[in-house]
Design a protein around this motif. Structure first.
Motif, mmCIF file in Angstrom:
data_model
loop_
_atom_site.group_PDB
_atom_site.id
_atom_site.type_symbol
_atom_site.label_atom_id
_atom_site.label_comp_id
_atom_site.label_asym_id
_atom_site.label_seq_id
_atom_site.Cartn_x
_atom_site.Cartn_y
_atom_site.Cartn_z
ATOM 1 N N VAL A 62 0.850 -1.188 0.000
ATOM 2 C CA VAL A 62 0.000 0.000 0.000
ATOM 3 C C VAL A 62 0.891 1.246 0.000
ATOM 4 O O VAL A 62 1.766 1.385 0.859
ATOM 5 C CB VAL A 62 -0.930 0.015 1.226
ATOM 6 C CG1 VAL A 62 -1.783 1.285 1.234
ATOM 7 C CG2 VAL A 62 -1.813 -1.228 1.242
ATOM 8 N N THR A 73 -8.900 4.729 -4.252
ATOM 9 C CA THR A 73 -7.842 3.717 -4.197
ATOM 10 C C THR A 73 -7.811 2.935 -5.507
ATOM 11 O O THR A 73 -8.840 2.413 -5.953
ATOM 12 C CB THR A 73 -8.060 2.743 -3.027
ATOM 13 O OG1 THR A 73 -8.028 3.481 -1.800
ATOM 14 C CG2 THR A 73 -6.987 1.673 -2.991
ATOM 15 N N ILE A 74 -6.629 2.861 -6.103
ATOM 16 C CA ILE A 74 -6.419 2.149 -7.365
ATOM 17 C C ILE A 74 -5.576 0.908 -7.091
ATOM 18 O O ILE A 74 -4.546 0.960 -6.428
ATOM 19 C CB ILE A 74 -5.676 3.049 -8.384
ATOM 20 C CG1 ILE A 74 -6.487 4.295 -8.704
ATOM 21 C CG2 ILE A 74 -5.353 2.263 -9.666
ATOM 22 C CD1 ILE A 74 -7.747 4.044 -9.485
ATOM 23 N N GLY A 75 -6.011 -0.234 -7.622
ATOM 24 C CA GLY A 75 -5.240 -1.461 -7.525
ATOM 25 C C GLY A 75 -4.509 -1.749 -8.827
ATOM 26 O O GLY A 75 -5.079 -1.605 -9.916
ATOM 27 N N ARG A 77 -2.166 -4.864 -10.576
ATOM 28 C CA ARG A 77 -1.870 -6.279 -10.355
ATOM 29 C C ARG A 77 -0.825 -6.817 -11.304
ATOM 30 O O ARG A 77 -0.822 -6.511 -12.500
ATOM 31 C CB ARG A 77 -3.167 -7.074 -10.488
ATOM 32 C CG ARG A 77 -3.035 -8.576 -10.427
ATOM 33 C CD ARG A 77 -2.814 -9.145 -11.819
ATOM 34 N NE ARG A 77 -3.214 -10.541 -11.942
ATOM 35 C CZ ARG A 77 -3.255 -11.203 -13.090
ATOM 36 N NH1 ARG A 77 -2.949 -10.587 -14.220
ATOM 37 N NH2 ARG A 77 -3.612 -12.451 -13.130
ATOM 38 N N VAL A 131 -2.624 0.408 -4.411
ATOM 39 C CA VAL A 131 -2.408 -0.925 -3.859
ATOM 40 C C VAL A 131 -1.762 -1.768 -4.953
ATOM 41 O O VAL A 131 -2.363 -1.996 -6.009
ATOM 42 C CB VAL A 131 -3.730 -1.570 -3.403
ATOM 43 C CG1 VAL A 131 -3.490 -2.991 -2.898
ATOM 44 C CG2 VAL A 131 -4.370 -0.723 -2.309
ATOM 45 N N MET A 153 -10.291 -6.963 -1.990
ATOM 46 C CA MET A 153 -10.929 -5.709 -2.410
ATOM 47 C C MET A 153 -11.459 -4.886 -1.232
ATOM 48 O O MET A 153 -11.119 -3.693 -1.090
ATOM 49 C CB MET A 153 -12.034 -5.997 -3.430
ATOM 50 C CG MET A 153 -11.550 -6.662 -4.704
ATOM 51 S SD MET A 153 -10.358 -5.641 -5.604
ATOM 52 C CE MET A 153 -9.931 -6.756 -6.966
ATOM 53 N N TRP A 156 -8.720 -3.345 1.492
ATOM 54 C CA TRP A 156 -7.985 -2.130 1.123
ATOM 55 C C TRP A 156 -8.850 -1.123 0.365
ATOM 56 O O TRP A 156 -8.329 -0.194 -0.232
ATOM 57 C CB TRP A 156 -6.741 -2.514 0.314
ATOM 58 C CG TRP A 156 -5.683 -3.086 1.214
ATOM 59 C CD1 TRP A 156 -4.858 -2.395 2.063
ATOM 60 C CD2 TRP A 156 -5.369 -4.471 1.411
ATOM 61 N NE1 TRP A 156 -4.048 -3.259 2.756
ATOM 62 C CE2 TRP A 156 -4.324 -4.546 2.381
ATOM 63 C CE3 TRP A 156 -5.841 -5.663 0.867
ATOM 64 C CZ2 TRP A 156 -3.769 -5.747 2.802
ATOM 65 C CZ3 TRP A 156 -5.301 -6.869 1.294
ATOM 66 C CH2 TRP A 156 -4.274 -6.904 2.258
ATOM 67 N N ILE A 158 -10.412 -1.039 -2.421
ATOM 68 C CA ILE A 158 -10.014 -0.818 -3.822
ATOM 69 C C ILE A 158 -11.238 -0.415 -4.640
ATOM 70 O O ILE A 158 -12.265 -1.100 -4.623
ATOM 71 C CB ILE A 158 -9.342 -2.078 -4.394
ATOM 72 C CG1 ILE A 158 -8.034 -2.353 -3.633
ATOM 73 C CG2 ILE A 158 -9.092 -1.927 -5.891
ATOM 74 C CD1 ILE A 158 -7.379 -3.678 -3.981
ATOM 75 N N ASP A 159 -11.120 0.700 -5.358
ATOM 76 C CA ASP A 159 -12.221 1.206 -6.186
ATOM 77 C C ASP A 159 -12.135 0.713 -7.629
ATOM 78 O O ASP A 159 -13.158 0.424 -8.255
ATOM 79 C CB ASP A 159 -12.222 2.738 -6.178
ATOM 80 C CG ASP A 159 -12.494 3.305 -4.797
ATOM 81 O OD1 ASP A 159 -13.563 3.009 -4.245
ATOM 82 O OD2 ASP A 159 -11.621 4.030 -4.269
ATOM 83 N N VAL A 161 -9.356 -1.559 -10.517
ATOM 84 C CA VAL A 161 -8.195 -2.451 -10.577
ATOM 85 C C VAL A 161 -7.759 -2.627 -12.033
ATOM 86 O O VAL A 161 -8.592 -2.735 -12.939
ATOM 87 C CB VAL A 161 -8.503 -3.807 -9.913
ATOM 88 C CG1 VAL A 161 -9.605 -4.571 -10.650
ATOM 89 C CG2 VAL A 161 -7.260 -4.648 -9.754
ATOM 90 N N ARG A 344 -14.533 -5.506 -9.239
ATOM 91 C CA ARG A 344 -14.365 -4.054 -9.349
ATOM 92 C C ARG A 344 -14.223 -3.668 -10.817
ATOM 93 O O ARG A 344 -13.708 -4.444 -11.630
ATOM 94 C CB ARG A 344 -13.108 -3.589 -8.604
ATOM 95 C CG ARG A 344 -13.156 -3.805 -7.093
ATOM 96 C CD ARG A 344 -14.192 -2.885 -6.436
ATOM 97 N NE ARG A 344 -14.103 -2.947 -4.977
ATOM 98 C CZ ARG A 344 -14.766 -3.828 -4.218
ATOM 99 N NH1 ARG A 344 -15.556 -4.734 -4.792
ATOM 100 N NH2 ARG A 344 -14.641 -3.808 -2.898
#
Length: 390
Positions: A62, A73-75, A77, A131, A153, A156, A158-159, A161, A344
């Motif tokens: 994070v 919040t952006i994930g 991966r 994230v 999700m 954290w 997450i909005d 991803v 998401r």
């Protein structure tokens, strides 16, 4: 916003990380070494929170923006696992583990996201939270689903991803994506046919499952050619035909195995329905019995329209207008990032890997020239999605 200069400086370092991962490939959830290195580097970078063991061996980092992490919040991966293939690339950093290699470029994906994390932790030129998600077991193990089951999700908040994968045949420095389905669902089936075996010279006294299975292999091709809408892509492949022990014995049993790939839930349902109906009716017609096992693995990877258009704009800013294909044709391979996109909104993006061998090929290698492009995309996406307040 073109290639970020900092990544020109960091490219050799990031490539060294990538080549270390390449020398030491790990399969499925056994990504213990890789995950350990990822976590150590995130600590070294000063990432605010690092959690290991998410989805068995996944790692989450994070990074909070200058406003302390409030707001969106952006994930991001990356997958970490390799494949059970004996490497034939001939590279001086080739796999040192017999029968295992990074034949899909996950070593590059992991290294690029680490590079982006290093930069983001140094600069913090954004408001909100990033994230970074390092996932095990993409290659058939459903690692994305395992991480989701560990509350990835909501834990954290997450909005959105995003995921990125290299694309052999696309020039280095180019990007591709599309709205809607971009990767197919991936399902597996196993069909067991039981007849009545006997002497190969007396087929009239038995029920030959080899003949029946042969009819079924041919008939299954009609699921795509005669049941699927020509505009709704599907691929059905019988990949294993297991039967018999000798030249002169008709076996009692035959096993067929294969895969089904589709780009829509409706076609996925239809394919399973037609397979079951065809196998049952053909087996009964010949006097045999059938057993069908059907496993639904990865769903269709579906890109959200708004997030995909946003990602395309970011890619154009990095690479230039002519080097982004925002209407790339979907790929019929499957990808477990689909599970994250079911949770998401987000987008899955391709980055060019040049003229390398194809994915899952023993001669494949990730092109380190893609590193500054992929890292710049990740950072630019964050800074544009989470802009600093005026």
């Amino acid at each position: 916003m073109p290639i970020i200069n900092r990544f020109a400086e960091l490219s050799d370092e990031i490539a060294a990380w990538r080549r270390d991962f390449h020398r030491n490939p790990e399969l499925l959830y056994d990504t213990v070494r890789t995950a350990g290195i990822v976590a150590d580097k995130l600590r070294e970078f000063g990432v605010d929170e690092i959690v290991t063991g998410i989805g068995h061996t996944g790692v989450v980092g994070v990074i909070k923006g200058r406003n302390g992490g409030g707001g969106k919040t952006i994930g991001l991966r990356a997958d970490m696992d390799a494949l059970p293939i004996m490497e034939e690339s001939g590279k001086d950093y080739a796999s040192e583990v017999p029968g295992k290699m990074h034949a899909c470029g996950h070593d590059g994906h992991t290294a690029m996201l680490l590079g982006a994390a290093k930069y983001l932790a140094e600069t913090r030129n954004f408001d909100g939270t990033v994230v970074v998600i390092f996932q095990p077991a993409e290659e058939g193990g459903g690692g994305a689903r395992a991480m989701i089951d560990d509350d990835l999700m909501p834990r954290w908040n997450i909005d959105e991803v995003y995921g990125m994968h290299n694309y052999p045949g696309m020039p280095v420095g180019e990007f591709g994506m599309c709205v809607g389905p971009i990767m197919a669902s991936g399902d597996k089936f196993e069909i067991t046919l039981t007849g009545r075996g006997g002497h190969a010279a007396k087929p009239h006294l038995g029920v030959d499952p080899v003949v029946i299975a042969s009819q079924i292999v041919v008939a299954l091709q009609s699921v795509v050619s005669r049941n699927a809408d020509p505009l709704d892509s599907a691929v059905l492949s019988v990949t294993q035909f297991l039967a018999g022990t000798a030249f002169n014995i008709i076996p009692d049993r035959v096993t067929l195995r294969g895969t089904v790939r589709t780009l829509s839930p409706a076609m996925r349902d239809l394919a399973e329905e037609r397979i079951r109906a065809l196998v049952t009716s053909i087996a009964q017609g010949y006097g045999a019995t059938s057993e069908i096992q059907y496993w639904r693995d990865y769903p269709v990877t579906v890109n959200d329209a708004r997030c995909t258009n946003f990602a395309a704009d970011v890619a154009r800013a990095v690479a230039g207008e002519t080097k982004v294909n925002s209407e790339i044709e979907p790929m019929m391979a499957s990808e477990d990032f689909s599970f994250m996109l079911e949770e998401r909104p987000g987008a899955y993006v391709f980055v060019g890997n040049g003229s390398s061998a194809d994915l899952h090929n023993a001669k494949y290698d990730f092109d380190d020239g893609a590193i500054p492009h992929g890292c710049s995309f990740w950072v630019s996406l964050v800074e544009k999605a989470l802009p600093l307040a005026n």
